[in-house]
Design an enzyme around this catalytic site. Structure first.
Site, PDB file in Angstrom:
ATOM      1  N   HIS A  42       5.375 -35.705 -16.510  1.00 44.27           N
ATOM      2  CA  HIS A  42       4.573 -35.641 -14.868  1.00 44.27           C
ATOM      3  C   HIS A  42       5.270 -35.791 -13.737  1.00 44.27           C
ATOM      4  O   HIS A  42       6.803 -36.716 -13.835  1.00 44.27           O
ATOM      5  CB  HIS A  42       3.649 -36.881 -15.151  1.00 44.27           C
ATOM      6  CG  HIS A  42       2.004 -36.420 -16.112  1.00 44.27           C
ATOM      7  ND1 HIS A  42       0.770 -35.887 -15.734  1.00 44.27           N
ATOM      8  CD2 HIS A  42       2.322 -36.596 -17.488  1.00 44.27           C
ATOM      9  CE1 HIS A  42       0.658 -35.497 -16.863  1.00 44.27           C
ATOM     10  NE2 HIS A  42       1.195 -36.213 -18.311  1.00 44.27           N
ATOM     11  N   HIS A  99       3.191 -38.752  -8.610  1.00 42.74           N
ATOM     12  CA  HIS A  99       2.867 -37.896  -8.119  1.00 42.74           C
ATOM     13  C   HIS A  99       2.643 -37.375  -7.146  1.00 42.74           C
ATOM     14  O   HIS A  99       3.654 -38.114  -5.829  1.00 42.74           O
ATOM     15  CB  HIS A  99       1.789 -37.594  -8.474  1.00 42.74           C
ATOM     16  CG  HIS A  99       0.972 -38.069 -10.317  1.00 42.74           C
ATOM     17  ND1 HIS A  99       0.769 -38.283 -10.740  1.00 42.74           N
ATOM     18  CD2 HIS A  99       1.132 -36.855 -11.097  1.00 42.74           C
ATOM     19  CE1 HIS A  99       0.473 -38.129 -12.401  1.00 42.74           C
ATOM     20  NE2 HIS A  99       0.612 -37.254 -12.287  1.00 42.74           N
ATOM     21  N   ASP A 106      -5.931 -32.332 -17.676  1.00 42.57           N
ATOM     22  CA  ASP A 106      -4.671 -33.097 -17.148  1.00 42.57           C
ATOM     23  C   ASP A 106      -5.439 -34.126 -16.844  1.00 42.57           C
ATOM     24  O   ASP A 106      -6.512 -34.340 -16.089  1.00 42.57           O
ATOM     25  CB  ASP A 106      -4.465 -32.400 -16.006  1.00 42.57           C
ATOM     26  CG  ASP A 106      -2.874 -33.086 -15.472  1.00 42.57           C
ATOM     27  OD1 ASP A 106      -1.921 -33.799 -16.037  1.00 42.57           O
ATOM     28  OD2 ASP A 106      -2.567 -33.191 -14.112  1.00 42.57           O
ATOM     29  N   ASN A 161       5.253 -31.112 -16.025  1.00 44.82           N
ATOM     30  CA  ASN A 161       4.066 -31.205 -15.173  1.00 44.82           C
ATOM     31  C   ASN A 161       4.236 -30.587 -13.556  1.00 44.82           C
ATOM     32  O   ASN A 161       4.649 -31.464 -13.259  1.00 44.82           O
ATOM     33  CB  ASN A 161       2.742 -32.350 -15.454  1.00 44.82           C
ATOM     34  CG  ASN A 161       2.120 -31.970 -16.426  1.00 44.82           C
ATOM     35  OD1 ASN A 161       2.388 -31.665 -17.280  1.00 44.82           O
ATOM     36  ND2 ASN A 161       0.654 -33.055 -16.641  1.00 44.82           N
ATOM     37  N   ASP A 184       2.707 -29.472  -9.988  1.00 42.33           N
ATOM     38  CA  ASP A 184       1.001 -29.114  -8.665  1.00 42.33           C
ATOM     39  C   ASP A 184       1.648 -29.319  -7.513  1.00 42.33           C
ATOM     40  O   ASP A 184       1.101 -28.557  -6.850  1.00 42.33           O
ATOM     41  CB  ASP A 184       0.213 -30.633  -9.781  1.00 42.33           C
ATOM     42  CG  ASP A 184      -1.039 -30.172  -8.657  1.00 42.33           C
ATOM     43  OD1 ASP A 184      -1.275 -28.959  -8.153  1.00 42.33           O
ATOM     44  OD2 ASP A 184      -2.276 -30.704  -8.593  1.00 42.33           O
ATOM     45  N   THR A 185       2.059 -30.516  -6.653  1.00 40.54           N
ATOM     46  CA  THR A 185       3.103 -30.501  -5.794  1.00 40.54           C
ATOM     47  C   THR A 185       3.076 -29.058  -5.470  1.00 40.54           C
ATOM     48  O   THR A 185       2.791 -28.509  -4.318  1.00 40.54           O
ATOM     49  CB  THR A 185       3.207 -31.904  -5.971  1.00 40.54           C
ATOM     50  OG1 THR A 185       2.837 -33.132  -5.593  1.00 40.54           O
ATOM     51  CG2 THR A 185       3.777 -31.993  -4.113  1.00 40.54           C
TER      52      THR A 185
HETATM   53  P1  13P Z   1       3.953 -33.230  -8.770  1.00 41.19           P
HETATM   54  O1  13P Z   1       2.512 -34.083  -7.948  1.00 41.19           O
HETATM   55  O2  13P Z   1       4.974 -33.931  -8.592  1.00 41.19           O
HETATM   56  O3  13P Z   1       3.687 -32.261  -8.973  1.00 41.19           O
HETATM   57  O4  13P Z   1       3.221 -33.836 -10.427  1.00 41.19           O
HETATM   58  C1  13P Z   1       2.289 -33.147 -11.019  1.00 41.19           C
HETATM   59  C2  13P Z   1       1.375 -33.732 -12.636  1.00 41.19           C
HETATM   60  O5  13P Z   1       2.155 -34.645 -12.833  1.00 41.19           O
HETATM   61  C3  13P Z   1      -0.119 -33.051 -12.734  1.00 41.19           C
HETATM   62  O6  13P Z   1      -0.216 -33.624 -13.694  1.00 41.19           O
HETATM   63  O1  G3H Z   2      -1.893 -35.513 -11.436  1.00 38.97           O
HETATM   64  C1  G3H Z   2      -2.472 -35.309 -10.538  1.00 38.97           C
HETATM   65  C2  G3H Z   2      -2.057 -33.813 -10.271  1.00 38.97           C
HETATM   66  O2  G3H Z   2      -1.047 -33.890  -9.631  1.00 38.97           O
HETATM   67  C3  G3H Z   2      -3.625 -33.519 -10.168  1.00 38.97           C
HETATM   68  O3  G3H Z   2      -4.052 -33.673  -9.366  1.00 38.97           O
HETATM   69  O4  G3H Z   2      -6.735 -34.944  -9.240  1.00 38.97           O
HETATM   70  O5  G3H Z   2      -5.975 -33.668  -6.766  1.00 38.97           O
HETATM   71  O6  G3H Z   2      -6.323 -33.108  -9.074  1.00 38.97           O
HETATM   72  P1  G3H Z   2      -5.513 -33.888  -8.594  1.00 38.97           P
HETATM   73 ZN    ZN Z   3       0.717 -36.155 -13.855  1.00 39.06          ZN
END
Ligand code: 13P
Ligand code: G3H
Ligand code: ZN
Length: 305
Positions: free
Chosen positions: A207, A177, A81, A250, A252-253
């Site tokens: 994303h 993000h 990623d 995507n 993550d958060t």
């Molecule tokens: P979020 O922060 O909205 O979860 O997005 C994650 C992301 O785009 C990772 O590449």
């Molecule tokens: O794009 C961002 C993703 O949430 C990854 O975050 O670089 O802190 O691992 P990170």
């Molecule tokens: Zn991203």
């Protein structure tokens, strides 16, 4: 079963659903994703960012994902990623990843094309898929100050895809993000997405798609997290994005919020607990709820052969 993003995304695009790309940083996050995918019979993209690789180690991450792929028959991919340079992409291509993102969105158009093309050539020889990004994911506040249009230009996207040969393209239509995506109303440029879709026929990627759901925020806040002003992408916007051609989403958060809410709850309610398994086990279960919600929302549940 370890496969490539190209394989899972071409099926998703044709089927009108999206596959979740979930970021991992440790074993519990990976298990939450893989166990839920197995229960939901959903394909998954397991994403590792450069900072995840720095935190956990490339060897550990690839070994864990290979172990997961052995224990589950659902199609899963191991994806880099936001790889920012050729060195990181090369390390992952040679290290067992089945897909890499080369993110040249910080570069100018020609530099982004040159770097992406280079990575596509390296990846092809190993059968690895490549995702690139055109346009910038900026928060609502910074968009207002930015004179230049940060969103993806549809005609530039056509030229970019033609000249680089990428397998998937991340587009900028207003997501960002993190947990604080909008100060006021949620605004995504669906008209632009429609035009991009009409001109570009490879799978499109969204994303910054976490929803920051209130049930997660409330739990975390109840046990001491400070998250005032947190706001994500509402479910109906995700559904609309998928109907307009987004095939990879995507997240993550939302996993981070679920993890922290649960850890906070255990520590606050069970002060005598100091066994890591009793702290991280419930966190895994809370993340599984997030993953299940996403798979059902994205339409990927039941899509694993
Ligand atoms: P979020 O922060 O909205 O979860 O997005 C994650 C992301 O785009 C990772 O590449
Ligand atoms: O794009 C961002 C993703 O949430 C990854 O975050 O670089 O802190 O691992 P990170
Ligand atoms: Zn991203």
């Amino acid at each position: 079963m370890l496969v490539t993003n190209k394989e899972v995304l071409s099926v998703a695009s044709a089927g009108g659903y999206a596959v979740g790309a979930f970021n991992i940083n440790n074993m519990e996050i990976l298990q939450a994703i893989v166990e839920t995918a197995t229960e939901e019979k959903s394909p998954i993209i397991v994403s590792a960012s450069p900072s995840a690789i720095k935190y956990a180690g490339l060897e550990y991450l690839t070994a864990m994902v290979k172990a997961a792929a052995k224990t589950s028959s659902i199609p899963m991919t191991l994806h880099l990623d936001h790889g920012k340079d050729i060195e990181t992409a090369t390390m992952c291509i040679n290290g067992g990843f089945t897909s890499v993102m080369i993110d040249g969105s910080h570069l100018d158009f020609e530099e982004n094309i040159a770097m992406t093309k280079h990575v596509v050539e390296l990846a092809r020889s190993k059968g690895v898929s490549v995702e690139a990004e055109l346009g910038k994911l900026v928060s609502q506040e910074s968009t207002a100050q930015d004179a230049e249009d940060p969103y993806t230009d549809p005609d530039a996207a056509v030229e970019f895809v033609d000249r680089t040969g990428v397998d998937a393209l991340a587009v900028a239509i207003g997501t960002s993000h993190g947990a604080y995506k909008f100060k006021g109303d949620v605004k995504l440029d669906f008209e632009r997405l429609k035009v991009i879709r009409s001109k570009v026929d490879i799978p499109l990627v969204l994303h910054g798609a976490s929803g920051v759901p209130s049930w997660i925020v409330e739990k975390a806040t109840k046990y001491g997290a400070e998250l005032s002003g947190a706001k994500g992408i509402p479910d109906e916007h995700i559904t609309q994005a998928i109907s307009l051609g987004i095939a990879k989403i995507n997240i993550d958060t939302d996993l981070r919020l679920a993890f922290t809410g649960s850890v906070r709850e255990v520590l606050a309610t069970s002060p005598k607990v100091f066994d890591p398994r009793k702290i991280l086990g419930p966190a895994k279960e809370n993340m599984k709820k997030v993953v299940q919600e996403k798979m059902r929302l994205f339409g990927s549940s039941g899509k694993a052969p």
